[in-house]
Design a protein around this motif. Structure first.
Motif, PDB file in Angstrom:
ATOM      1  N   HIS A   6       0.839  -1.198   0.000  1.00 28.29           N
ATOM      2  CA  HIS A   6       0.000   0.000   0.000  1.00 28.29           C
ATOM      3  C   HIS A   6       0.874   1.247   0.000  1.00 28.29           C
ATOM      4  CE1 HIS A   6      -3.799  -2.029   1.909  1.00 28.29           C
ATOM      5  NE2 HIS A   6      -3.419  -2.589   0.785  1.00 28.29           N
ATOM      6  N   GLN A   7       0.394   2.267  -0.670  1.00 30.27           N
ATOM      7  CA  GLN A   7       1.046   3.571  -0.617  1.00 30.27           C
ATOM      8  C   GLN A   7       0.007   4.640  -0.924  1.00 30.27           C
ATOM      9  OE1 GLN A   7       4.989   3.903  -2.417  1.00 30.27           O
ATOM     10  NE2 GLN A   7       4.445   5.903  -3.266  1.00 30.27           N
ATOM     11  N   ASP A   8       0.076   5.738  -0.178  1.00 33.25           N
ATOM     12  CA  ASP A   8      -0.856   6.852  -0.357  1.00 33.25           C
ATOM     13  C   ASP A   8      -2.312   6.396  -0.308  1.00 33.25           C
ATOM     14  OD1 ASP A   8       1.176   8.678  -0.536  1.00 33.25           O
ATOM     15  OD2 ASP A   8       1.251   8.680  -2.715  1.00 33.25           O
ATOM     16  N   GLY A   9      -2.579   5.418   0.579  1.00 36.56           N
ATOM     17  CA  GLY A   9      -3.955   5.008   0.804  1.00 36.56           C
ATOM     18  C   GLY A   9      -4.535   4.110  -0.259  1.00 36.56           C
ATOM     19  N   ASN A  10      -3.704   3.562  -1.141  1.00 33.73           N
ATOM     20  CA  ASN A  10      -4.196   2.698  -2.216  1.00 33.73           C
ATOM     21  C   ASN A  10      -3.292   1.483  -2.365  1.00 33.73           C
ATOM     22  OD1 ASN A  10      -6.522   4.142  -3.547  1.00 33.73           O
ATOM     23  ND2 ASN A  10      -4.983   5.748  -3.685  1.00 33.73           N
ATOM     24  N   ILE A  11      -3.839   0.435  -3.000  1.00 37.51           N
ATOM     25  CA  ILE A  11      -2.998  -0.676  -3.445  1.00 37.51           C
ATOM     26  C   ILE A  11      -2.141  -0.137  -4.579  1.00 37.51           C
ATOM     27  CG2 ILE A  11      -2.980  -2.975  -4.443  1.00 37.51           C
ATOM     28  CD1 ILE A  11      -5.725  -3.425  -3.175  1.00 37.51           C
ATOM     29  N   TRP A  12      -0.840  -0.114  -4.356  1.00 40.29           N
ATOM     30  CA  TRP A  12       0.038   0.651  -5.231  1.00 40.29           C
ATOM     31  C   TRP A  12       0.392  -0.113  -6.496  1.00 40.29           C
ATOM     32  CZ3 TRP A  12       0.389   5.492  -5.308  1.00 40.29           C
ATOM     33  CH2 TRP A  12       1.394   6.150  -6.020  1.00 40.29           C
ATOM     34  N   ALA A  13       0.377   0.603  -7.607  1.00 43.84           N
ATOM     35  CA  ALA A  13       0.818   0.068  -8.888  1.00 43.84           C
ATOM     36  C   ALA A  13       2.134   0.735  -9.250  1.00 43.84           C
ATOM     37  CB  ALA A  13      -0.231   0.321  -9.967  1.00 43.84           C
ATOM     38  N   PHE A  14       3.196  -0.056  -9.360  1.00 45.51           N
ATOM     39  CA  PHE A  14       4.523   0.466  -9.667  1.00 45.51           C
ATOM     40  C   PHE A  14       4.683   0.663 -11.171  1.00 45.51           C
ATOM     41  CE2 PHE A  14       5.068  -1.603  -5.597  1.00 45.51           C
ATOM     42  CZ  PHE A  14       5.875  -0.725  -4.905  1.00 45.51           C
ATOM     43  N   THR A  15       5.411   1.709 -11.536  1.00 45.60           N
ATOM     44  CA  THR A  15       5.754   1.933 -12.937  1.00 45.60           C
ATOM     45  C   THR A  15       6.898   1.013 -13.316  1.00 45.60           C
ATOM     46  OG1 THR A  15       5.099   4.241 -12.746  1.00 45.60           O
ATOM     47  CG2 THR A  15       6.484   3.652 -14.619  1.00 45.60           C
ATOM     48  N   GLY A  16       6.719   0.293 -14.420  1.00 43.73           N
ATOM     49  CA  GLY A  16       7.733  -0.663 -14.859  1.00 43.73           C
ATOM     50  C   GLY A  16       8.629  -0.114 -15.946  1.00 43.73           C
ATOM     51  N   ASN A  17       8.882  -0.945 -16.943  1.00 42.42           N
ATOM     52  CA  ASN A  17       9.879  -0.644 -17.966  1.00 42.42           C
ATOM     53  C   ASN A  17       9.246  -0.249 -19.289  1.00 42.42           C
ATOM     54  OD1 ASN A  17      10.895  -3.214 -16.201  1.00 42.42           O
ATOM     55  ND2 ASN A  17      12.536  -1.718 -16.535  1.00 42.42           N
ATOM     56  N   THR A  18      10.045   0.409 -20.116  1.00 45.32           N
ATOM     57  CA  THR A  18       9.623   0.791 -21.466  1.00 45.32           C
ATOM     58  C   THR A  18      10.524   0.171 -22.521  1.00 45.32           C
ATOM     59  OG1 THR A  18      10.961   2.812 -21.281  1.00 45.32           O
ATOM     60  CG2 THR A  18       8.633   2.965 -20.683  1.00 45.32           C
ATOM     61  N   ASN A  19      11.502  -0.618 -22.075  1.00 34.84           N
ATOM     62  CA  ASN A  19      12.357  -1.363 -23.004  1.00 34.84           C
ATOM     63  C   ASN A  19      12.938  -2.553 -22.259  1.00 34.84           C
ATOM     64  OD1 ASN A  19      14.724  -0.430 -21.549  1.00 34.84           O
ATOM     65  ND2 ASN A  19      14.464   1.516 -22.635  1.00 34.84           N
ATOM     66  N   THR A  20      13.863  -3.257 -22.895  1.00 32.27           N
ATOM     67  CA  THR A  20      14.346  -4.503 -22.303  1.00 32.27           C
ATOM     68  C   THR A  20      15.540  -4.320 -21.378  1.00 32.27           C
ATOM     69  OG1 THR A  20      15.791  -4.898 -24.213  1.00 32.27           O
ATOM     70  CG2 THR A  20      13.571  -5.801 -24.312  1.00 32.27           C
ATOM     71  N   GLU A  21      16.329  -3.265 -21.528  1.00 36.26           N
ATOM     72  CA  GLU A  21      17.591  -3.178 -20.816  1.00 36.26           C
ATOM     73  C   GLU A  21      17.596  -2.196 -19.646  1.00 36.26           C
ATOM     74  OE1 GLU A  21      20.091  -5.251 -21.169  1.00 36.26           O
ATOM     75  OE2 GLU A  21      18.764  -6.254 -22.588  1.00 36.26           O
ATOM     76  N   SER A  22      16.856  -1.119 -19.736  1.00 35.15           N
ATOM     77  CA  SER A  22      16.913  -0.127 -18.652  1.00 35.15           C
ATOM     78  C   SER A  22      16.333  -0.701 -17.373  1.00 35.15           C
ATOM     79  CB  SER A  22      16.143   1.136 -19.061  1.00 35.15           C
ATOM     80  OG  SER A  22      14.772   0.833 -19.253  1.00 35.15           O
ATOM     81  N   VAL A  23      16.944  -0.313 -16.241  1.00 34.64           N
ATOM     82  CA  VAL A  23      16.523  -0.772 -14.927  1.00 34.64           C
ATOM     83  C   VAL A  23      15.709   0.339 -14.265  1.00 34.64           C
ATOM     84  CG1 VAL A  23      17.283  -1.539 -12.649  1.00 34.64           C
ATOM     85  CG2 VAL A  23      18.532  -2.260 -14.702  1.00 34.64           C
ATOM     86  N   VAL A  24      14.554  -0.018 -13.771  1.00 37.28           N
ATOM     87  CA  VAL A  24      13.707   0.939 -13.045  1.00 37.28           C
ATOM     88  C   VAL A  24      13.634   0.482 -11.594  1.00 37.28           C
ATOM     89  CG1 VAL A  24      11.433   1.982 -12.827  1.00 37.28           C
ATOM     90  CG2 VAL A  24      12.368   1.487 -15.101  1.00 37.28           C
TER      91      VAL A  24
END
Length: 1315
Positions: free
Chosen positions: A124-142
């Motif tokens: 949970h974060q900010d009062g919600n079940i949190w959805a994390f932002t993932g990747n937009t390509n294969t190599e970059s690390v988020v």
């Protein structure tokens, strides 16, 4: 707030205990180890695998093994990747990467965690079940650093969205460190007893910390009590944590000492929750899962008196605050610490009494429930017996929604529906082939409270029964005709098929567990594996319910209600409004009420707006020039006091219609406060001389004792009569201190506002025979509101003021007034890393409010139908909270924008707050006033004093009303308007339009020294002198002279300016009444003389003269006739050398002087009226009439103030309709029409006026003589005090009258009075 004494040491002690009681943390300070990379392949699992090369064991960050990462067989929302860390770890951050060298990556995902691989909990974060932002390509690390650290063994990544070009692909890393702690399993029977070293403990400071998890909603976690009635209890009630403390009280035993605080909800979710209780004296911090409540216990005592022991897990014997019936705790606890002792470790080493446990275990017994989480599109389908004559189903549910479909089943010839309607469970059976075969029953109420509720339903031939929460006594039964033939399929939580028989509701949002069909518990693990039943959009083995009212975002006592997706606030009766009850509905002060057109009355005010102080009632008294705020108290007038002595004083307590904090908000912003206090006495002493111990004192704000009385000042232990030196007995400084048998009174105003209001008065001399006293303390009265008029002017586009970072994480409001003629400008801004908040004038008609809390920039704009750069005041108010954002202009044109349902809610700012544009881009030019942020008024004026390009105050009023300051008067800004400064003019009055003139008798003259050293010496005596000086050794090349006169006598000298040389200037009336201007500047044999008019001006009428010289050119305007120009001869010098003295009426001068003037015009002197005399920047006649202190002006003979020489009415004035300076009423009219008599002087009026003047003068002289004789016995009081004491009757009044900071000059010996 912690008390000053020892509070710092206490805090250090508390923090040391907390640090020492934490669960085992890594020895290194940074908890940032890569936890997943070193794990074996077997530690990774998944919902499915695309092929063997895509196995979950390859899902390690930056690894290229196999196919370069994990991909599931199907890319849908039922896939997950799971990691077993081997043991519980402290997780600080996570990172993701796409599958190597592919088009597969995950763009958005959720994180679940668990201790056992069962009963998952979403992050949970900010009062919600949190959805994390993932990747937009294969190599970059988020990478994402977790806002809240989690402790878990199992982590599960659930993809929500993925690459449009490919499929789900994932590589991960988990960052953290090892975690270890002692765990104890409580079976609901056993209790751990921590015995004190002494039988009775008086505890001043406490730190208690522990973690717990349970599936039960009730249970005592810890308890301790003492025989004196003190106790401390921490327990679960209805899934909420309740802390009860009683330190005792003097009154009514221990009842008034009881303090109860509730925190959290849904704590029976069988997940770990951390608790910390920190107590120092009566100050308590109660922290549950990083949410801290600060409170102060009731009662008067600071110590917690406990006997024998403190018990964990239950109550070994019945506690005193509440009778029996409490359940012991059933679940797990870890890291139990009490004041530095590790309770779990002591129990493991058998150092504590654990005899009540049947089987004490140091591992956590996990729950066997298997919850199912439903959203609005979910259903769970289970099978039962077909064509059976009985329905038997049961389940537990929890939800916030008042309505929803719990169960639907199609019968062979009808339908069964169990639903939630308005918080009640209803069961409805409809058999279509039989008439009157309908059953509708309902049970329960308020079942949408977020708690688990048990439902049991049984239906068979001619019988149906609905039971809620196992209460058989209140079960609802019916014996209506009924035939059941089951269909064999049961839909829980939703039904979306379009069939002939359809339910009244389609979906349910909430959780279910312990589902039974045909008296058999459903195997939901088999459902998850696909071996049983079917489901759609459900989350198995997880209940993701969220309490959106915890923490409560409804402020100021607003009541929070919620549904599954949102919450709402009821603000009724709070005095606040808005989505979160943030904004006050009342004005901040009486001053504000006046400026919205309200008259004197009783009003609610809220000085800090959205701040913590609540609104309260005051009396507002609107006068012409001031606004008074009155707060009353409950002390009756002349309250009798008896039986008091120095050893046993009678203390009178005053209660006000507002709290001390609320009153402090009034006094701190007020310009002036006062409170009348009176002591009526007969043989009752009050203060007992300035050096003795006072019999009576009063207590003000801050609980400080004060030994001065009304009419005196801090540090001066006297009464008003002692200050004024008129006490009934001169040996004493208070009337009552004379100890006389007659009734006396000491009264006066207390005006040092930092000491007000009076909260107590301790009276100490009414116990002797014949002693009597009566006390009166009036209401507190305050005038003005400095915060309402606090303003700053921004003069350059790059000018700005800076303040500390604005703290408005979840709720922020900003309001201010602005005034500008510029078309755009930034009002204020505060920046973070990516977050920001900004208010701006975007164009002449558009105001903008923009911000970013992490979800992307949001901008609200309000369009005004008229230009805002009209140099008039406009009000802007903006608010942003977790529900919505609002922008409002001039209390209308509101723009409202709802916050997104999910996303960041915290505004995180780091830079300073800039009022104005810090970068100089689109800087603001104009004025900002009354800037309030979250109820706090920013002191723009104080900051502007030390900031280049910004000036304190604002010329807003003078811009609009400065035209009313006439005749060269200067408009001066005030907090509550403006005033006209007439000190540099020859006029006075509120608008500098009243002539200052005087009547000259024969021989009367006014002498004004123009020499700089004389003027400077005089001016230093009074910084407020109304005169100005000419430069030293001044040589003038220009003069501006203006005056008016009326006379019937000629010849005479009206005005004469001498010099240290033979230069002079004179305006004289010749024998025939004509006016002549004479200049002698050197270079000519005879003075240059100009006859200004051929008329006889000695006709008794007022005439005005305006003379301007610019080197050789002279311009003269007489009365209202056109100006006439003259020129000095070429041979004449143009410099008026070494000006010396200015004379009016007659010349009495030493040194060179024109003999013609003396012979022809100086005797007997001017007889008549002179008015509004101005020479350059000097008003000599006004100085002679108004200046009391020594000044460069003197007069001889009798000079009486009169406006008989006021400006004439030779030309008819403009009408009131066209005159921009016209004022209603005759008091300010500079003209007296009775004096304008065509053809001459009204001699009868002159004679009568002269007689009246002589009579009045005689009476005044007599009164002065009598007053001086009556007070002569007092003698002369000599003092060496600063200037101002000369007109005072004592040194004390001189101090109070001349030194605004007199309280800072108190003798050091008197400082002990403030202790």
């Amino acid at each position: 707030m912690l008390r000053p004494d020892g509070s710092l040491a206490a805090l250090v002690w508390i923090f040391s205990l907390i640090s020492g009681s934490a669960a085992a943390l890594p020895s290194s300070q940074k908890c940032d180890e890569a936890l997943a990379t070193s794990l074996p392949h077997s530690a990774f699992s998944s919902s499915s695998v695309f092929s063997s090369g895509y196995a979950p064991g390859y899902a390690k960050l930056n690894r290229r093994g196999g196919a370069g990462g994990w991909s599931p067989l199907d890319s849908d929302h039922y896939q997950w990747l799971q990691v077993d860390l081997g043991s519980r770890k402290q997780v600080m951050a996570i990172a993701t990467q796409g599958r190597y060298s592919s088009s597969d990556w995950t763009t958005r995902y959720r994180l679940l965690y668990s201790d056992t691989g069962r009963n998952w909990k979403p992050y949970h974060q900010d009062g919600n079940i949190w959805a994390f932002t993932g990747n937009t390509n294969t190599e970059s690390v988020v990478r994402h650093d977790l806002q809240h650290v989690i402790v878990a063994r199992f982590l599960r990544f659930v993809p929500l969205d993925w690459s449009e070009e490919g499929r789900i692909g994932l590589r991960i890393e988990i960052y953290g460190c090892p975690y270890w702690s002692d765990v104890i399993n409580f079976d609901g029977q056993g209790v751990i007893s921590y015995r004190f070293k002494m039988k009775k403990m008086k505890i001043l400071k406490d730190v208690i910390s522990l973690k717990f998890k349970t599936a039960e909603s009730e249970g005592v976690i810890l308890h301790g009590e003492g025989q004196q009635g003190d106790y401390i209890t921490l327990e679960l009630q209805r899934g909420r944590l309740l802390l009860q403390i009683n330190l005792g009280s003097n009154q009514y035993g221990s009842i008034l000492g009881h303090t109860s605080v509730t925190s959290g909800s849904l704590l029976d979710d069988h997940h770990w929750h951390s608790v910390v209780i920190e107590r120092y004296r009566r100050n308590v911090n109660f922290t549950l899962d990083q949410h801290t409540q600060h409170f102060r216990t009731n009662g008067e005592f600071d110590h917690l008196d406990l006997d024998y022991e403190l018990s964990f897990g239950g109550m070994p014997y019945s506690g005193k605050p509440i009778s029996g019936g409490r359940r012991n705790f059933k679940g797990c606890m870890e890291s139990i610490n009490y004041n530095g002792d590790n309770i779990t470790d002591l129990a493991r080493r058998k150092k504590l009494d654990t005899s009540s446990f049947r089987n004490l275990t140091f591992s956590c017994v996990e729950s066997h429930t298997f919850p199912v989480f439903f959203n609005a599109t979910s259903f769970l389908q289970l099978s039962g017996r077909r064509e059976h004559n009985m329905v038997s189903v049961g389940f537990q549910f929890r939800t916030w929604n008042p309505s929803g479909l719990l169960l639907f089943s199609s019968l062979t010839d009808g339908m069964l529906e169990i639903a939630l309607n308005d918080g009640k469970v209803t069961a409805h059976i409809n058999v279509t082939q039989q008439k009157n075969s309908r059953v509708h029953i309902a049970s329960g109420s308020g079942l949408n409270d977020g708690e688990w509720h048990d439902v049991r339903f049984l239906a068979k031939e001619n019988f149906a029964m609905l039971t809620i929460d196992g209460d058989e006594a209140s079960a609802v039964r019916t014996t209506a005709p009924l035939q059941i033939n089951t269909g064999g399929t049961y839909h829980f939580g939703g039904y979306f098929l379009r069939t002939q028989a359809s339910p009244s509701q389609r979906s349910f949002q909430g959780c279910m567990q312990l589902i039974q069909v045909d008296d058999q518990l459903a195997d939901l693990a088999a459902v998850e594996q696909g071996r049983l039943g079917a489901f759609e959009n459900v989350s198995l083995d997880m209940c993701a319910i969220i309490d959106r009212c915890m923490p409560n975002h409804c402020e100021h006592g607003g009541r929070c209600t919620q549904t599954w997706d949102s919450f709402s606030c009821s603000c009724d009766g709070t005095g606040y409004t808005g989505a979160t009850c943030h904004t006050s509905i009342y004005e901040q002060s009486c001053e504000a009420y006046k400026h919205v057109g309200r008259s004197s009355d009783l009003y609610w005010i809220d000085p800090d707006g959205s701040g913590p102080l609540g609104p309260f009632k005051v009396i507002c008294n609107m006068t012409e020039d001031k606004v008074w705020t009155t707060v009353v108290n409950n002390l009756p007038i002349q309250t009798p006091v008896s039986g008091s002595s120095r050893e046993r004083r009678t203390v009178l307590q005053l209660n006000y219609s507002a709290t001390m904090e609320q009153i402090s908000a009034i006094t701190s912003s007020a310009e002036h406060c006062e409170q009348h206090i009176a002591y009526n006495c007969r043989m009752s002493r009050l203060l007992n001389t300035p050096d003795g111990t006072p019999y009576t004192w009063w207590v003000g704000r801050g609980n400080e004792k004060h030994f001065y009385w009304g009419g005196s000042a801090p540090g001066i232990q006297k009464c008003a009569c002692g200050i004024e030196r008129n006490c009934s007995d001169p040996k004493y400084h208070c009337n009552c201190d004379a100890d006389q048998k007659q009734w006396r009174e000491d009264s006066g105003l207390l005006v040092y506002k930092d000491h007000l209001p009076v909260s107590q008065v301790a009276v100490g001399d009414t116990n002797r025979p014949g002693s009597e006293a009566k006390l009166t303390v009036g209401p507190l009265r305050c005038q003005g509101d400095r915060s309402y008029w606090n303003a700053a002017s921004f003069n350059t586009p790059s000018s700005y003021l800076h303040f500390s970072t604005f703290q408005g994480e979840t709720s922020a409001d900003i309001s201010f007034y602005f005034k500008t003629s510029a078309p755009y400008g930034v009002f204020l801004e505060n920046l973070g890393n990516t977050d920001f908040i900004r208010l701006e004038l975007k164009s002449p008609t558009v105001v903008s409010f923009s911000f970013d809390v992490g979800n992307g920039p949001v901008e609200l704009t309000v369009h005004s139908p008229t230009p805002l750069n009209d140099d008039q005041w406009h009000r802007v108010s903006a608010e942003r909270n977790v529900k919505e954002a609002i922008l409002q202009l001039d209390q209308q044109y509101p723009e409202i924008r709802s916050a997104p349902a999910q996303g960041h809610t915290r505004l995180e700012l780091y830079s300073q707050l800039y009022v104005g544009a810090a970068g100089g881009q689109r800087g603001f030019l104009g004025c900002i006033r009354s800037l309030k942020m979250n109820g706090v008024t920013l002191d723009l004026e104080e900051r502007a004093k030390v900031t280049p390009g910004v000036k304190p105050g604002c010329s807003g009023h003078c811009t609009s009303f400065g035209m009313y300051c006439r005749n060269g008067g200067k408009c001066v800004e005030k907090y509550n308007g403006y005033s006209c400064d007439c000190s540099g003019t020859a006029y006075d009055g509120p608008f500098c339009n009243r002539d200052v003139g005087g009547f000259f008798e024969a021989g009367t003259l006014v002498r004004y020294n123009l020499v700089q050293d004389v003027v400077a010496a005089a001016s230093s005596l009074d910084g407020k002198a109304v005169v100005q000086s000419l430069p030293t050794e001044s040589n003038l090349t220009q003069e501006d002279v203006a005056f008016s006169f009326s006379t019937s006598s000629a010849p005479s000298i009206l005005l004469y300016v001498s010099s240290r040389t033979q230069d002079y200037m004179a305006v004289v009336l010749r024998q025939n009444g004509t006016l002549q201007l004479r200049y002698n500047l050197g270079g000519l044999k005879e003075p240059f003389a100009v006859d200004l008019d051929q008329r006889n001006l000695a006709n008794g009428q007022p005439h005005s003269v305006n003379i301007t010289r610019r080197e050789r050119d002279i311009y003269v305007q007489l009365d209202h006739y056109p100006s006439v120009s003259y020129s000095l001869p070429e041979a004449s010098d143009t410099q008026f050398n070494l000006v010396k003295t200015l004379f009016l009426g007659k010349v009495f001068e030493t040194g060179p002087i024109d003999p013609v003037l003396i012979e022809k015009y100086n005797t007997p002197g001017f007889v008549g009226c002179l008015s509004r005399v101005q020479f350059n920047s000097i008003a000599p006649l006004k100085a002679a009439l108004r200046t009391r202190d020594p000044a460069p002006v003197s007069h001889q003979g009798k000079l009486v103030e009169s406006n008989c020489g006021a400006s004439p009415l030779t030309i008819p004035p403009m009408s009131a309709a066209t005159d921009p300076w016209h004022l209603e009423g005759g008091d300010d009219n500079p003209l007296n029409e009775e004096r304008v008599i065509p053809g001459g002087v009204n001699r009868n009026s002159a004679i009568i006026g002269g007689i009246i003047a002589v009579v009045i003068f005689t009476i005044l002289c007599t009164l002065v003589f009598l007053i001086r004789y009556m007070f002569r016995h007092k003698g002369t009081y000599h003092t060496n005090e600063a200037k101002g004491g000369e007109s005072s009757e004592s040194a004390d009044t001189a101090i109070i009258g001349t030194d605004p900071n007199f309280t800072e000059t108190i003798d050091e010996s008197k400082k002990e009075w403030f202790i």
